[in-house]
Scaffold this motif. Structure first.
Motif, PDB file in Angstrom:
ATOM      1  N   ALA A 196      96.479  46.220  50.939  1.00 31.61           N
ATOM      2  CA  ALA A 196      97.282  46.806  49.866  1.00 31.61           C
ATOM      3  C   ALA A 196      96.861  46.259  48.505  1.00 31.61           C
ATOM      4  N   LEU A 197      96.581  44.956  48.440  1.00 27.95           N
ATOM      5  CA  LEU A 197      96.121  44.361  47.180  1.00 27.95           C
ATOM      6  C   LEU A 197      94.754  44.894  46.778  1.00 27.95           C
ATOM      7  N   LEU A 198      93.864  45.035  47.756  1.00 21.59           N
ATOM      8  CA  LEU A 198      92.541  45.574  47.456  1.00 21.59           C
ATOM      9  C   LEU A 198      92.647  47.014  46.952  1.00 21.59           C
ATOM     10  N   ALA A 199      93.497  47.822  47.596  1.00 20.90           N
ATOM     11  CA  ALA A 199      93.654  49.213  47.166  1.00 20.90           C
ATOM     12  C   ALA A 199      94.159  49.279  45.729  1.00 20.90           C
ATOM     13  N   ARG A 200      95.105  48.426  45.400  1.00 23.68           N
ATOM     14  CA  ARG A 200      95.621  48.381  44.026  1.00 23.68           C
ATOM     15  C   ARG A 200      94.520  47.955  43.056  1.00 23.68           C
ATOM     16  N   THR A 201      93.712  46.990  43.490  1.00 25.62           N
ATOM     17  CA  THR A 201      92.614  46.521  42.651  1.00 25.62           C
ATOM     18  C   THR A 201      91.592  47.624  42.413  1.00 25.62           C
ATOM     19  N   PHE A 202      91.221  48.337  43.468  1.00 25.97           N
ATOM     20  CA  PHE A 202      90.253  49.433  43.323  1.00 25.97           C
ATOM     21  C   PHE A 202      90.776  50.491  42.361  1.00 25.97           C
ATOM     22  N   ARG A 203      92.067  50.795  42.477  1.00 30.11           N
ATOM     23  CA  ARG A 203      92.649  51.798  41.593  1.00 30.11           C
ATOM     24  C   ARG A 203      92.601  51.339  40.139  1.00 30.11           C
ATOM     25  N   GLU A 204      92.926  50.060  39.898  1.00 28.75           N
ATOM     26  CA  GLU A 204      92.890  49.528  38.533  1.00 28.75           C
ATOM     27  C   GLU A 204      91.472  49.542  37.962  1.00 28.75           C
ATOM     28  N   LEU A 205      90.476  49.478  38.842  1.00 32.84           N
ATOM     29  CA  LEU A 205      89.074  49.509  38.402  1.00 32.84           C
ATOM     30  C   LEU A 205      88.540  50.921  38.238  1.00 32.84           C
ATOM     31  N   GLY A 206      89.391  51.922  38.421  1.00 37.07           N
ATOM     32  CA  GLY A 206      88.991  53.303  38.176  1.00 37.07           C
ATOM     33  C   GLY A 206      88.495  54.060  39.400  1.00 37.07           C
ATOM     34  N   MET A 207      88.579  53.473  40.576  1.00 41.45           N
ATOM     35  CA  MET A 207      88.150  54.170  41.787  1.00 41.45           C
ATOM     36  C   MET A 207      89.276  55.083  42.271  1.00 41.45           C
ATOM     37  N   ASP A 208      88.899  56.174  42.951  1.00 47.01           N
ATOM     38  CA  ASP A 208      89.923  57.150  43.316  1.00 47.01           C
ATOM     39  C   ASP A 208      89.866  57.615  44.769  1.00 47.01           C
ATOM     40  N   ARG A 209      88.838  57.217  45.512  1.00 45.52           N
ATOM     41  CA  ARG A 209      88.717  57.714  46.885  1.00 45.52           C
ATOM     42  C   ARG A 209      88.202  56.612  47.808  1.00 45.52           C
ATOM     43  N   VAL A 210      88.804  56.541  49.009  1.00 43.12           N
ATOM     44  CA  VAL A 210      88.409  55.563  50.013  1.00 43.12           C
ATOM     45  C   VAL A 210      88.147  56.291  51.327  1.00 43.12           C
ATOM     46  N   SER A 211      87.030  55.983  51.976  1.00 39.57           N
ATOM     47  CA  SER A 211      86.727  56.528  53.295  1.00 39.57           C
ATOM     48  C   SER A 211      87.241  55.569  54.366  1.00 39.57           C
ATOM     49  N   MET A 212      87.980  56.125  55.334  1.00 35.01           N
ATOM     50  CA  MET A 212      88.547  55.301  56.393  1.00 35.01           C
ATOM     51  C   MET A 212      88.267  55.953  57.743  1.00 35.01           C
TER      52      MET A 212
END
Length: 482
Positions: A196-212
């Protein structure tokens, strides 16, 4: 009439059938006394020798009856405390059959089904909770409380205490081949917290999509989506996740033992993901990397690209989920924004738990515990595979590793039917469709049971295995066609 420990009068009505052994009659009488509430939860039963003398039977008869009822969940045997009545529910006085009480917690967090049987669990994702090293943990707590400076109990820094970060860096480098120093480690309250922290971090860095991975755990997808990121499915086959389908800037993988299919990410695919990650990041979920039974565990993917792969581990499978301790080994470029996310959410881990975990790792107690339970889980997986091969047309899927195995089924309809039959037979299991492993609901997708063979406590393992065998025999398509 017998006199139990603590002055409890124990009245048993042994209804002897000419064709029934005295031991069976004793089991039935005790079950009836517990079902009707005459024997309350926690009531201590007489010793086997005492009860045998009162009833005029052999002591072995009482021992066998107690053992059977412990296996069924009616009784609990505790060293030094004798045999006690388990926390089961009494039936209404006008109905001799115990009914299921929704949410009622029986021993080991299990429930009762409509027949009064303890519902044993083979659900994946948990270790044997009874294996938690209480004495070892307790000694570590006492050492920490006696030997730590008062300042150690202040608010811990967001990245975690240095003593634990040093211990984790040493452990993952030694046991999993990770390239890490204390400055690369961030302590979390388990993997879900870290993701959850990593996802929040990625979003703050401007990323918008994650492959799972697809199939994969639904709750992990929900955590990522809750941070505002779009989740794209990444197909999985016998060689692991397919890098040709990756989209976005982040890929979340379980390369050492894909959950739930049990595949190892093939070497050529590892390299493709590493090449792709030059412009993105890979989150390596090493959720059960210590548990490989047929050979040495595959080394961590992080070592191939420590500046682009985040290694994530936790103590949930090795110790217990309730410990709520995990760790991330993060590239330098992510460290500051990740710590900002931790600070902004006010999240952190108890300093005392961190000190205890550091003590366990540095003294070797953590490694010793893993080696101990690894032997038990390896034995269980072997027994499960052997039993399945005798009653089912398909073998278990996945490598000999981890705490679960996947049993293929013909269809989503069959999966639901097998699970219903299992529940009726006192066994809780789940499948690819029923637990939402697939990203979208589609009955045309492959079906399977995901069997968590580590979950039952030792006294219930054989009973759970026997119940699974009966369920598979009853639902075997070849048998039905015949």
């Amino acid at each position: 009439m017998t006199k139990a420990g603590g002055g409890l009068d124990l009245h048993l009505e042994l209804r002897l059938d000419p064709a029934q052994a005295i031991g069976r009659a004793l089991e039935q009488a005790l079950r009836e006394a517990i079902r009707t509430g005459r024997l309350a939860a926690g009531a201590r039963l007489p010793g086997t020798r005492s009860l045998a003398g009162d009833l005029g039977v052999a002591r072995g008869t009482v021992v066998q009856a107690y053992s059977q009822l412990v296996a069924e969940g009616w009784l609990v045997g505790r060293p030094g405390a004798g045999t006690q009545v388990a926390a089961v529910t009494a039936a209404p006085t006008n109905n001799p059959v115990a009914r299921r009480v929704p949410g009622f917690a029986a021993p080991h967090g299990q429930q009762l089904d409509s027949k009064g049987l303890e519902v044993l669990s083979l659900q994946a994702g948990r270790p044997d909770l009874s294996s938690f090293p209480r004495e070892v943990w307790g000694r570590a707590v006492r050492r920490v409380l006696a030997g730590s400076a008062s300042e150690s109990f202040d608010y811990a820094p967001p990245e975690g205490l240095l003593v634990l970060r040093n211990a984790v860096a040493d452990y993952v480098s030694r046991a999993r081949g990770v390239r890490a120093g204390a400055g690369d480690v961030v302590i979390t309250a388990g993997y879900s917290h870290g993701l959850a922290l990593l996802a929040r971090t990625f979003r703050e860095l401007g990323m918008d999509r994650v492959s799972m991975e697809n199939p994969g755990l639904a709750r992990h997808r929900k955590l990522v989506a809750a941070a505002g990121l779009e989740v794209s499915p990444l197909s999985v086959d016998a060689s692991g996740a397919d890098p040709d389908g990756v989209q976005g800037q982040v890929a979340v993988l379980t390369p050492a033992h894909q959950h739930p299919r049990g595949a190892v990410l093939a070497p050529e695919r590892r390299m493709k993901f590493v090449e792709w990650a030059k412009d993105g990041f890979v989150v390596e979920d090493d959720y059960d990397g210590e548990f490989r039974y047929d050979q040495q565990p595959v080394g961590a993917m992080q070592a191939l690209a420590p500046d682009r792969v985040i290694f994530a581990g936790c103590a949930s499978k090795a110790l217990a989920p309730g410990v709520r301790l995990g760790w991330l080994v993060v590239p330098p470029v992510l460290r500051k924004p990740l710590l900002q996310a931790m600070t902004s959410t006010g999240s952190g881990v108890s300093a005392i738990e961190q000190l205890v975990m550091a003590d366990l790792i540095t003294r070797g107690d953590y490694d010793r515990h893993i080696r101990k339970v690894r032997l038990e889980y390896r034995r269980r997986r072997t027994e499960l595979a052997e039993r399945v091969n005798t009653v089912w047309p398909h073998s278990l899927q996945g490598i000999a590793a981890g705490l679960h195995a996947m049993l293929p089924l013909e269809s989503a309809e069959e999966e639901r039917r097998v699970i219903d039959v299992a529940q009726y037979g006192g066994l809780s299991v789940h499948g690819l469709h029923t637990m939402g492993y697939w990203h979208t609901e589609d009955d045309s997708q492959p079906a399977a049971l995901v069997l968590g063979y580590a979950t039952p406590p030792p006294h219930a393992w054989r009973t759970a295995l026997d119940r699974l065998t009966k369920v598979l025999q009853a639902t075997n398509p070849a048998r039905q066609d015949g």
